[in-house]
Design an enzyme around this catalytic site. Structure first.
Site, PDB file in Angstrom:
ATOM      1  CG  HIS A 106      -0.047   0.639   2.288  1.00 51.80           C
ATOM      2  ND1 HIS A 106      -1.063   0.889   3.400  1.00 51.80           N
ATOM      3  CD2 HIS A 106       0.704   0.749   2.892  1.00 51.80           C
ATOM      4  CE1 HIS A 106      -0.184   1.420   4.385  1.00 51.80           C
ATOM      5  NE2 HIS A 106       1.084   0.954   4.521  1.00 51.80           N
ATOM      6  CB  CYS A 130       4.236   5.997   4.328  1.00 52.84           C
ATOM      7  SG  CYS A 130       5.097   4.730   6.276  1.00 52.84           S
ATOM      8  CG  HIS A 158       5.132   0.822   2.205  1.00 50.92           C
ATOM      9  ND1 HIS A 158       4.809   1.922   2.051  1.00 50.92           N
ATOM     10  CD2 HIS A 158       4.720   0.286   3.529  1.00 50.92           C
ATOM     11  CE1 HIS A 158       3.712   2.804   2.515  1.00 50.92           C
ATOM     12  NE2 HIS A 158       4.275   1.150   4.187  1.00 50.92           N
ATOM     13  CG  HIS A 173       2.790  -2.300   5.813  1.00 49.26           C
ATOM     14  ND1 HIS A 173       3.769  -2.274   7.067  1.00 49.26           N
ATOM     15  CD2 HIS A 173       2.166  -2.449   5.553  1.00 49.26           C
ATOM     16  CE1 HIS A 173       4.500  -1.598   6.760  1.00 49.26           C
ATOM     17  NE2 HIS A 173       2.738  -1.373   5.839  1.00 49.26           N
ATOM     18  CG  HIS A 196       1.098 -12.429  -1.477  1.00 44.03           C
ATOM     19  ND1 HIS A 196       0.730 -13.459  -1.070  1.00 44.03           N
ATOM     20  CD2 HIS A 196       2.398 -12.672  -2.094  1.00 44.03           C
ATOM     21  CE1 HIS A 196       1.529 -13.225  -0.431  1.00 44.03           C
ATOM     22  NE2 HIS A 196       3.073 -12.920  -1.055  1.00 44.03           N
ATOM     23  CD  GLU A 217       1.548   0.296   9.317  1.00 43.47           C
ATOM     24  OE1 GLU A 217       0.482   0.622   8.537  1.00 43.47           O
ATOM     25  OE2 GLU A 217       2.593   1.580   9.498  1.00 43.47           O
TER      26      GLU A 217
END
Length: 139
Positions: free
Chosen positions: A14, A23, A27, A29, A71, A129
């Protein structure tokens, strides 16, 4: 009050459009969803007598929710240019558009609402997160 807890995880990417920090960049998580279900009463009859909800049903619902986001690139509606979106679609990337900024806080609420709508007696949803950072939503 009886309380049950289960977790499921998914990996996704995201970015935070309009954010002035790292952010803002795309990137990923390893998100962990922790769901607490509960009730003042246990089921009194039938196969599930003595239960708030069968752990099998609780885990299945939470796992299905996590799998539906796994994914993928999760992005806020209107945050990608049409040409970018077209290129990603042409490459057959898995994309999930959401009507909110894809933060842990918003995921916690969205997951709470989705599970509640599915009939799960949700008390709270916590979305991790990172192992150290989480957001919790409860009513």
């Amino acid at each position: 009050m009886y309380k049950l807890k289960t977790t499921a995880a998914f990996d996704s990417a995201h970015f935070l459009a309009g954010y002035f920090g790292k952010c803002a960049n795309l990137h990923g998580h390893h998100w962990v969803i922790e769901v607490e279900a509960g009730s003042d009463n246990l089921q009194e009859t039938g196969e599930k007598r003595g239960m708030v909800i069968d752990f099998v049903d609780l885990k299945k619902a939470v796992r299905a929710l996590a799998d539906s986001y796994d994914h993928a690139l999760i992005y806020e509606a209107g945050s990608l240019q049409d040409t970018t979106l077209s290129a990603l679609q042409e490459e057959r990337f898995r994309l999930i558009e959401v009507p909110y900024r894809p933060t842990a806080e918003n995921f916690a609420r969205a997951f709470y609402e989705a599970l509640t709508t599915a009939g799960i007696p949700v008390m709270s949803v916590t979305v991790y997160e990172t192992p150290e950072n989480a957001a919790r939503y409860e009513v």
